[in-house]
Design a protein around this motif. Structure first.
Motif, short mmCIF file in Angstrom:
data_model
loop_
_atom_site.label_atom_id
_atom_site.label_comp_id
_atom_site.label_asym_id
_atom_site.label_seq_id
_atom_site.Cartn_x
_atom_site.Cartn_y
_atom_site.Cartn_z
N ASP A 229 -47.28 36.43 -54.46
CA ASP A 229 -47.30 35.15 -53.29
C ASP A 229 -47.78 33.71 -53.21
O ASP A 229 -48.82 34.24 -52.65
CB ASP A 229 -46.74 36.20 -52.00
CG ASP A 229 -45.83 35.11 -50.62
OD1 ASP A 229 -46.57 34.40 -49.77
OD2 ASP A 229 -44.44 35.46 -50.89
N ARG A 230 -46.83 32.83 -52.44
CA ARG A 230 -47.88 31.73 -52.97
C ARG A 230 -49.06 31.95 -51.59
O ARG A 230 -50.39 31.55 -52.57
CB ARG A 230 -47.06 30.37 -51.77
CG ARG A 230 -47.50 29.59 -52.27
CD ARG A 230 -46.30 28.38 -51.75
NE ARG A 230 -46.04 27.84 -52.44
CZ ARG A 230 -46.44 27.09 -53.33
NH1 ARG A 230 -47.21 26.74 -53.76
NH2 ARG A 230 -45.70 27.07 -54.64
N LEU B 242 -47.73 30.22 -60.38
CA LEU B 242 -46.23 30.30 -60.11
C LEU B 242 -45.17 30.01 -61.18
O LEU B 242 -44.17 30.55 -61.56
CB LEU B 242 -46.18 30.11 -58.67
CG LEU B 242 -46.66 30.63 -56.98
CD1 LEU B 242 -46.33 30.27 -55.76
CD2 LEU B 242 -46.23 32.05 -56.94
N TRP C 292 -53.52 39.27 -56.73
CA TRP C 292 -53.25 38.54 -57.82
C TRP C 292 -53.88 37.83 -58.78
O TRP C 292 -53.36 37.56 -60.17
CB TRP C 292 -52.68 37.51 -56.97
CG TRP C 292 -53.92 36.53 -56.63
CD1 TRP C 292 -54.39 37.48 -55.08
CD2 TRP C 292 -55.19 35.50 -56.92
NE1 TRP C 292 -55.65 36.79 -54.80
CE2 TRP C 292 -56.07 35.57 -56.24
CE3 TRP C 292 -55.06 35.03 -58.21
CZ2 TRP C 292 -56.79 35.11 -56.01
CZ3 TRP C 292 -55.71 33.83 -58.37
CH2 TRP C 292 -57.26 34.04 -57.76
#
Length: 214
Positions: free
Chosen positions: A90-91, A103, A162
Motif C-alpha cells: 500500500d502507498r 507502485l 514491501w
C-alpha cells in the motif's frame, strides 16, 4: 532433545533468458553450468526450481554438475519457487520519495502474478525457510526468479514486507541463508558472482545499476 541442525538455503536466480523467455541463451546456460561446478561439493538434500522454462533449464544444467558428485540428489519442480509478485504494498507503507516508482512497477506486472503471489509466497516460506529437525544440517537449492529471491532475503532480514522491492539479483548469482535452531536467520552471502567470468556477470540487473556496478 531439541534440534541442533541448521538449514542452509542456497537461492539462485535462473541464467540469462532468451527475449521470449522460452529458455536460456547460450550465455545463460554457461552461467548455470559454472554455478553448478561451484556447488558440486555441497551435499544438497534437494534441488527445487520454478516451473517456467528459464528456471527449469537452469536447474537441469546445475543439477547435471551436482550429480556427477552426488548422483542421487533429487530435483523437484515447485510452483512456490516460480515467478510471481510476493506482496503488493500500500502507498502508506512506502517511502514517500519512491512510492510512485514502486507502485508503477508493481502495476506493470501481470495481474495473475499479483493475485496468486501472496499465497505462493506464504507457501515458499513454509517450504524453504526455518530450521530443520534433528542434528544433521540440511542444504537445499532453490532455482528461482528475482522476485522470490528478494522475498526470501527480505524475510531473513525481518525487513518490512514491501522491502522485496528494490532488491535485485543477477542471473546465476548465489545467495546463501542459514536458519539455525537457536537464533535468527543469517544472510551468509548475497548476489555472489565469483564463479562467473567478468563478461558473464551482472546480467539481469536493470541497466542503470549495471552501469554503476563496481
Amino acid at each position: 532433545m531439541p534440534p541442533t541442525a541448521t538449514r542452509y538455503l542456497h537461492v539462485v536466480r535462473h541464467g540469462e533468458a532468451r527475449p521470449d523467455e522460452t529458455g536460456l541463451t547460450d550465455q545463460g546456460l554457461r552461467q548455470a553450468e559454472l554455478l553448478g561446478r561451484r556447488l558440486r561439493d555441497v551435499p544438497f538434500a534437494a534441488v527445487h526450481h520454478g516451473p517456467l522454462p528459464r528456471a527449469a533449464e537452469s536447474a537441469r544444467a546445475i543439477a547435471a554438475q551436482l550429480q556427477e558428485v552426488h548422483p542421487d540428489v533429487p530435483v523437484y519442480a515447485s510452483e512456490p519457487a516460480g515467478d510471481y509478485v510476493p506482496y503488493v504494498p500500500d502507498r502508506t507503507e512506502l517511502p514517500p520519495d519512491s512510492a510512485d516508482l514502486f507502485l508503477r512497477f508493481v502495476a506493470g506486472t501481470p495481474q495473475e502474478e499479483r493475485l496468486r503471489g501472496p499465497e505462493l509466497a506464504r507457501r515458499a516460506l513454509g517450504l524453504f525457510t526455518g530450521p530443520v529437525d534433528g542434528d544433521t544440517d540440511r542444504h537445499e537449492l532453490v532455482v528461482t526468479h528475482n522476485f522470490l529471491a528478494a522475498w526470501l532475503v527480505r524475510d531473513a532480514m525481518h525487513a518490512p514486507h514491501w522491502r522485496w522491492l528494490g532488491l535485485n539479483h543477477a542471473n546465476a548469482a548465489l545467495t546463501v541463508i542459514s536458519y539455525p535452531p537457536d537464533r535468527p536467520a543469517t544472510v551468509l552471502t548475497l548476489n555472489d558472482m565469483r564463479h562467473l567470468p567478468a563478461d558473464l556477470r551482472w546480467t539481469g540487473f536493470p541497466d542503470e545499476l549495471r552501469e554503476a556496478r563496481w
